[in-house]
Write a protein that holds these residues in place. Structure first.
Motif, mmCIF file in Angstrom:
data_model
loop_
_atom_site.group_PDB
_atom_site.id
_atom_site.type_symbol
_atom_site.label_atom_id
_atom_site.label_comp_id
_atom_site.label_asym_id
_atom_site.label_seq_id
_atom_site.Cartn_x
_atom_site.Cartn_y
_atom_site.Cartn_z
ATOM 1 N N THR A 174 7.931 38.456 -19.713
ATOM 2 C CA THR A 174 8.079 39.727 -19.197
ATOM 3 C C THR A 174 9.186 39.681 -18.003
ATOM 4 N N ARG A 211 11.923 38.303 -24.199
ATOM 5 C CA ARG A 211 10.678 38.769 -23.622
ATOM 6 C C ARG A 211 9.592 39.408 -24.365
ATOM 7 N N GLN A 243 17.890 39.123 -24.552
ATOM 8 C CA GLN A 243 16.902 39.080 -23.549
ATOM 9 C C GLN A 243 15.747 40.012 -24.006
#
Length: 67
Positions: A29, A23, A19
């Motif tokens: 985000t 991101r 993750q």
């Protein structure tokens, strides 16, 4: 189907484990634990517009409208 289910689960696990990378590298985000859906069949089965609308409605219900 079995191969598709295994691939989907593997992709979800990969996204969960990476993750932070996803991101920052792709500017996602708000990326959190992903959901997945497996659609099995042939594209010709969805040639009718009403079938496509039904599938889109089902997807929106499953994903809470968060596409």
């Amino acid at each position: 189907m079995n191969k598709g289910v295994c691939q989907l689960l593997g992709d979800i696990d990969f996204c969960n484990e990476n993750q932070d990378y996803l991101r920052h590298s792709f500017g996602l985000t708000n990326f959190r634990e992903p959901n997945g859906i497996l659609i099995a069949g042939r594209e010709s089965e969805f040639n009718n517009d009403s079938d496509k609308k039904k599938m889109k409605g089902a997807w929106n219900r499953v994903s809470n409208g968060e596409l």
